[in-house]
Design an enzyme around this catalytic site. Structure first.
Site, PDB file in Angstrom:
ATOM      1  N   LYS A 142      -5.629 -31.385  13.184  1.00 55.59           N
ATOM      2  CA  LYS A 142      -4.196 -31.310  13.521  1.00 55.59           C
ATOM      3  C   LYS A 142      -4.023 -31.209  15.043  1.00 55.59           C
ATOM      4  O   LYS A 142      -3.099 -31.794  15.614  1.00 55.59           O
ATOM      5  CB  LYS A 142      -3.537 -30.107  12.833  1.00 55.59           C
ATOM      6  CG  LYS A 142      -3.421 -30.222  11.327  1.00 55.59           C
ATOM      7  CD  LYS A 142      -2.504 -31.349  10.880  1.00 55.59           C
ATOM      8  CE  LYS A 142      -1.026 -31.102  11.177  1.00 55.59           C
ATOM      9  NZ  LYS A 142      -0.172 -32.179  10.621  1.00 55.59           N
ATOM     10  N   THR A 158       1.052 -27.388  13.043  1.00 54.91           N
ATOM     11  CA  THR A 158       0.790 -26.057  12.493  1.00 54.91           C
ATOM     12  C   THR A 158       0.391 -25.073  13.585  1.00 54.91           C
ATOM     13  O   THR A 158      -0.203 -25.464  14.597  1.00 54.91           O
ATOM     14  CB  THR A 158      -0.356 -26.159  11.454  1.00 54.91           C
ATOM     15  OG1 THR A 158      -0.892 -24.863  11.212  1.00 54.91           O
ATOM     16  CG2 THR A 158      -1.497 -27.037  11.934  1.00 54.91           C
ATOM     17  N   ASP A 159       0.666 -23.793  13.333  1.00 50.72           N
ATOM     18  CA  ASP A 159       0.232 -22.752  14.283  1.00 50.72           C
ATOM     19  C   ASP A 159      -1.289 -22.630  14.320  1.00 50.72           C
ATOM     20  O   ASP A 159      -1.844 -22.030  15.241  1.00 50.72           O
ATOM     21  CB  ASP A 159       0.871 -21.397  13.944  1.00 50.72           C
ATOM     22  CG  ASP A 159       0.496 -20.854  12.560  1.00 50.72           C
ATOM     23  OD1 ASP A 159      -0.142 -21.582  11.767  1.00 50.72           O
ATOM     24  OD2 ASP A 159       0.853 -19.693  12.281  1.00 50.72           O
ATOM     25  N   GLU A 160      -1.960 -23.220  13.306  1.00 49.07           N
ATOM     26  CA  GLU A 160      -3.420 -23.073  13.244  1.00 49.07           C
ATOM     27  C   GLU A 160      -4.119 -23.766  14.416  1.00 49.07           C
ATOM     28  O   GLU A 160      -5.284 -23.486  14.694  1.00 49.07           O
ATOM     29  CB  GLU A 160      -3.961 -23.576  11.900  1.00 49.07           C
ATOM     30  CG  GLU A 160      -3.355 -22.799  10.749  1.00 49.07           C
ATOM     31  CD  GLU A 160      -4.011 -23.024   9.400  1.00 49.07           C
ATOM     32  OE1 GLU A 160      -5.205 -23.324   9.339  1.00 49.07           O
ATOM     33  OE2 GLU A 160      -3.292 -22.878   8.391  1.00 49.07           O
TER      34      GLU A 160
HETATM   35  P1  NAD Z   1       0.490 -31.383   1.230  1.00 45.63           P
HETATM   36  O1  NAD Z   1      -0.994 -31.436   1.184  1.00 45.63           O
HETATM   37  O2  NAD Z   1       1.228 -30.682   0.136  1.00 45.63           O
HETATM   38  O3  NAD Z   1       1.089 -32.861   1.304  1.00 45.63           O
HETATM   39  C1  NAD Z   1       0.526 -33.864   2.102  1.00 45.63           C
HETATM   40  C2  NAD Z   1       1.111 -35.202   1.671  1.00 45.63           C
HETATM   41  O4  NAD Z   1       0.571 -36.216   2.525  1.00 45.63           O
HETATM   42  C3  NAD Z   1       0.748 -35.598   0.234  1.00 45.63           C
HETATM   43  O5  NAD Z   1       1.888 -36.115  -0.426  1.00 45.63           O
HETATM   44  C4  NAD Z   1      -0.313 -36.669   0.408  1.00 45.63           C
HETATM   45  O6  NAD Z   1      -0.327 -37.615  -0.658  1.00 45.63           O
HETATM   46  C5  NAD Z   1       0.120 -37.300   1.725  1.00 45.63           C
HETATM   47  N1  NAD Z   1      -0.981 -37.961   2.428  1.00 45.63           N
HETATM   48  C6  NAD Z   1      -2.230 -37.486   2.654  1.00 45.63           C
HETATM   49  N2  NAD Z   1      -2.963 -38.391   3.330  1.00 45.63           N
HETATM   50  C7  NAD Z   1      -2.160 -39.460   3.545  1.00 45.63           C
HETATM   51  C8  NAD Z   1      -2.322 -40.714   4.202  1.00 45.63           C
HETATM   52  N3  NAD Z   1      -3.494 -41.033   4.766  1.00 45.63           N
HETATM   53  N4  NAD Z   1      -1.287 -41.569   4.258  1.00 45.63           N
HETATM   54  C9  NAD Z   1      -0.095 -41.253   3.664  1.00 45.63           C
HETATM   55  N5  NAD Z   1       0.115 -40.098   3.018  1.00 45.63           N
HETATM   56  C10 NAD Z   1      -0.896 -39.198   2.965  1.00 45.63           C
HETATM   57  O7  NAD Z   1       0.833 -30.747   2.654  1.00 45.63           O
HETATM   58  P2  NAD Z   1       2.077 -29.834   3.094  1.00 45.63           P
HETATM   59  O8  NAD Z   1       1.732 -28.419   2.882  1.00 45.63           O
HETATM   60  O9  NAD Z   1       3.332 -30.392   2.531  1.00 45.63           O
HETATM   61  O10 NAD Z   1       2.050 -30.087   4.671  1.00 45.63           O
HETATM   62  C11 NAD Z   1       2.809 -31.148   5.259  1.00 45.63           C
HETATM   63  C12 NAD Z   1       2.583 -31.134   6.761  1.00 45.63           C
HETATM   64  O11 NAD Z   1       2.972 -29.871   7.298  1.00 45.63           O
HETATM   65  C13 NAD Z   1       1.123 -31.336   7.155  1.00 45.63           C
HETATM   66  O12 NAD Z   1       1.095 -32.155   8.295  1.00 45.63           O
HETATM   67  C14 NAD Z   1       0.646 -29.934   7.491  1.00 45.63           C
HETATM   68  O13 NAD Z   1      -0.392 -29.959   8.444  1.00 45.63           O
HETATM   69  C15 NAD Z   1       1.916 -29.319   8.051  1.00 45.63           C
HETATM   70  N6  NAD Z   1       2.023 -27.854   7.921  1.00 45.63           N
HETATM   71  C16 NAD Z   1       1.817 -27.261   6.708  1.00 45.63           C
HETATM   72  C17 NAD Z   1       1.981 -25.882   6.595  1.00 45.63           C
HETATM   73  C18 NAD Z   1       1.799 -25.187   5.266  1.00 45.63           C
HETATM   74  O14 NAD Z   1       1.833 -23.959   5.222  1.00 45.63           O
HETATM   75  N7  NAD Z   1       1.642 -25.885   4.164  1.00 45.63           N
HETATM   76  C19 NAD Z   1       2.318 -25.119   7.727  1.00 45.63           C
HETATM   77  C20 NAD Z   1       2.527 -25.776   8.942  1.00 45.63           C
HETATM   78  C21 NAD Z   1       2.387 -27.147   9.027  1.00 45.63           C
HETATM   79  P1  TYD Z   2      -4.252 -20.822   2.571  1.00 45.73           P
HETATM   80  O1  TYD Z   2      -3.096 -20.787   1.629  1.00 45.73           O
HETATM   81  O2  TYD Z   2      -5.423 -21.678   2.234  1.00 45.73           O
HETATM   82  O3  TYD Z   2      -3.640 -21.184   4.002  1.00 45.73           O
HETATM   83  P2  TYD Z   2      -4.370 -21.182   5.468  1.00 45.73           P
HETATM   84  O4  TYD Z   2      -5.823 -21.006   5.295  1.00 45.73           O
HETATM   85  O5  TYD Z   2      -4.015 -22.535   5.984  1.00 45.73           O
HETATM   86  O6  TYD Z   2      -3.722 -20.074   6.220  1.00 45.73           O
HETATM   87  O7  TYD Z   2      -4.783 -19.344   2.760  1.00 45.73           O
HETATM   88  C1  TYD Z   2      -3.949 -18.296   3.220  1.00 45.73           C
HETATM   89  C2  TYD Z   2      -4.809 -17.057   3.383  1.00 45.73           C
HETATM   90  O8  TYD Z   2      -5.254 -16.640   2.091  1.00 45.73           O
HETATM   91  C3  TYD Z   2      -6.054 -17.295   4.194  1.00 45.73           C
HETATM   92  O9  TYD Z   2      -6.325 -16.124   4.972  1.00 45.73           O
HETATM   93  C4  TYD Z   2      -7.149 -17.473   3.159  1.00 45.73           C
HETATM   94  C5  TYD Z   2      -6.675 -16.599   2.021  1.00 45.73           C
HETATM   95  N1  TYD Z   2      -7.069 -17.044   0.667  1.00 45.73           N
HETATM   96  C6  TYD Z   2      -7.720 -16.170  -0.215  1.00 45.73           C
HETATM   97  O10 TYD Z   2      -7.999 -15.004   0.135  1.00 45.73           O
HETATM   98  N2  TYD Z   2      -8.035 -16.620  -1.459  1.00 45.73           N
HETATM   99  C7  TYD Z   2      -7.758 -17.889  -1.873  1.00 45.73           C
HETATM  100  O11 TYD Z   2      -8.103 -18.261  -3.024  1.00 45.73           O
HETATM  101  C8  TYD Z   2      -7.074 -18.781  -0.970  1.00 45.73           C
HETATM  102  C9  TYD Z   2      -6.738 -20.192  -1.371  1.00 45.73           C
HETATM  103  C10 TYD Z   2      -6.746 -18.303   0.291  1.00 45.73           C
END
Ligand code: NAD
Ligand code: TYD
Length: 337
Positions: free
Chosen positions: A155, A126-128
């Site tokens: 991460k 992630t960019d975070e």
């Molecule tokens: P999510 O929370 O929707 O899904 C995570 C999945 O991992 C779930 O199915 C969960 O059951 C599984 N999981 C959790 N712990 C586990 C373990 N110990 N062993 C096996 N499985 C496990 O997350 P997401 O949003 O789909 O993100 C997927 C990946 O992408 C993550 O690594 C996250 O850091 C990365 N990512 C997410 C975003 C975003 O905006 N959502 C952006 C950039 C990167």
């Molecule tokens: P989020 O979807 O939790 O992603 P991330 O924190 O990983 O970027 O949140 C996106 C942005 O929205 C973040 O600045 C926090 C804000 N936010 C709210 O203002 N209210 C909410 O209820 C949630 C879940 C997030």
């Protein structure tokens, strides 16, 4: 035929990825290892669950014995690691599971992958990990890693472990660092699905702080195309930033969603800010665009409408999630997580 261990494939991005891959190609056999935490949902995968190139295994990536067994049984040649605890707010409430899964779990996968001599290990990051930007500037792959939340630090720990396995052992690691995703199947704790669902229920929409924090949004399909490309063509030992250059303030998104749903702005409620809330993320994705010819295809204005429509059409999916039905079902079937 490649035998690929995809972890976390029942979550938001991973399930979109597996659905996309198995519908678009037949040269990958996918073993999906997922613990089915609150965020994992096998209903996300019903379209492909009977595909001959697919096997689901419920389990934890930090279970070395299980991971070893799967490598042997399925002759795994590569790994794509999506599995993670992924929500910043939860990491503030309790960080331990974030370090267990995201750091230790990734390290177990790296170790076993090293033992079996895999061809590729794609770490989905992630960019975070870069921390927070001021009003200007973009994250590049050379921006120092400087995470601020327990989630992003876990991460970053995983990324550094992966890069150390490349430098020390020559492990074939490639990392993608993507910005905030949106689209179908996202768990309704994240900003966009939470706001859609609250608005549909005429519940207040909680905007943290002044609502002016900025995220750089990408449609999940664009992210997954980048992962597929980085997995197949990305250089070993390299990091690729992924983003669609679509910066939005949180309050703009919330108002847009209310507008699409024809609801009033009076549902917006400014609430106490998230502790340590990163102000702005923005990605320079020129490296993956120039080196791997990736480019985003979805524009935010259109894809957010598609996303809202998806949640409108899949009410029973998120209603079951909110009631906790899946968790209860998986506990009955497999035991407690
Ligand atoms: P999510 O929370 O929707 O899904 C995570 C999945 O991992 C779930 O199915 C969960 O059951 C599984 N999981 C959790 N712990 C586990 C373990 N110990 N062993 C096996 N499985 C496990 O997350 P997401 O949003 O789909 O993100 C997927 C990946 O992408 C993550 O690594 C996250 O850091 C990365 N990512 C997410 C975003 C975003 O905006 N959502 C952006 C950039 C990167
Ligand atoms: P989020 O979807 O939790 O992603 P991330 O924190 O990983 O970027 O949140 C996106 C942005 O929205 C973040 O600045 C926090 C804000 N936010 C709210 O203002 N209210 C909410 O209820 C949630 C879940 C997030």
């Amino acid at each position: 035929m490649r035998n690929i261990l995809v972890t976390g494939g029942a979550g938001f991005i991973g399930s979109n990825f597996i659905n996309h891959i198995l519908k678009s190609r037949d040269d990958w056999f996918i073993v999906n290892l997922d613990k089915l935490t609150y965020a994992g949902n096998l209903e996300n995968l019903t379209e492909i669950e009977n595909n001959k190139n697919y096997q689901f295994v419920r389990g934890d990536i930090s279970n070395r014995e299980l991971v070893n067994y799967l490598f042997e049984k399925y002759n795994i040649d590569s790994v794509i690691n999506f599995a993670a605890e992924s929500h910043v707010d939860r990491s503030i409430l309790g960080s331990e599971i974030f370090y267990r899964t995201n750091v230790i779990g990734t390290t177990v996968l790296l170790d076993v992958a090293k033992k079996f001599g895999v061809e590729k290990f794609l770490q989905v990051s992630t960019d975070e990990v870069y921390g927070s930007l001021g009003a200007t500037g973009l994250f590049t792959e050379n921006t120092p890693v400087s995470p601020n939340s327990p989630y992003s630090s876990s991460k970053a720990g995983a990324d550094l472990a992966a890069l150390s396995y490349y430098h020390t052992f020559g492990a074939p690691v490639t990392i993608t660092r993507c910005s905030n995703n949106y689209g179908p199947l996202q768990f309704p704790e994240k900003l966009i699905p939470l706001m859609i669902i609250n608005a549909l229920h005429n519940k207040k929409l909680p905007v943290y702080g002044d609502g002016l924090n900025v995220r750089d949004w990408i449609y999940v399909i664009d992210h997954n195309r980048a992962i597929e490309l980085a997995f197949e063509k990305g250089k070993i030992g390299e990091v690729y930033n992924v983003g669609a250059s679509q910066e939005m303030k949180n309050i703009e998104i919330v108002k847009l969603i209310l507008g699409i749903l024809g609801k009033s702005d009076s549902l917006i409620e400014y609430v106490k800010d998230r502790p340590g809330h990163d102000r702005r993320y923005a990605i320079d994705s020129s490296k993956i665009q120039n080196e791997l010819s990736w480019k985003p295809e979805f524009k935010f204005e259109q894809a957010i409408v598609k996303t809202v429509e998806w949640y409108l059409a899949n009410k029973s999916w998120w209603e079951r999630i909110i009631r906790g039905d899946y968790l209860k079902y998986y506990e009955n079937q497999y035991g407690k997580v």
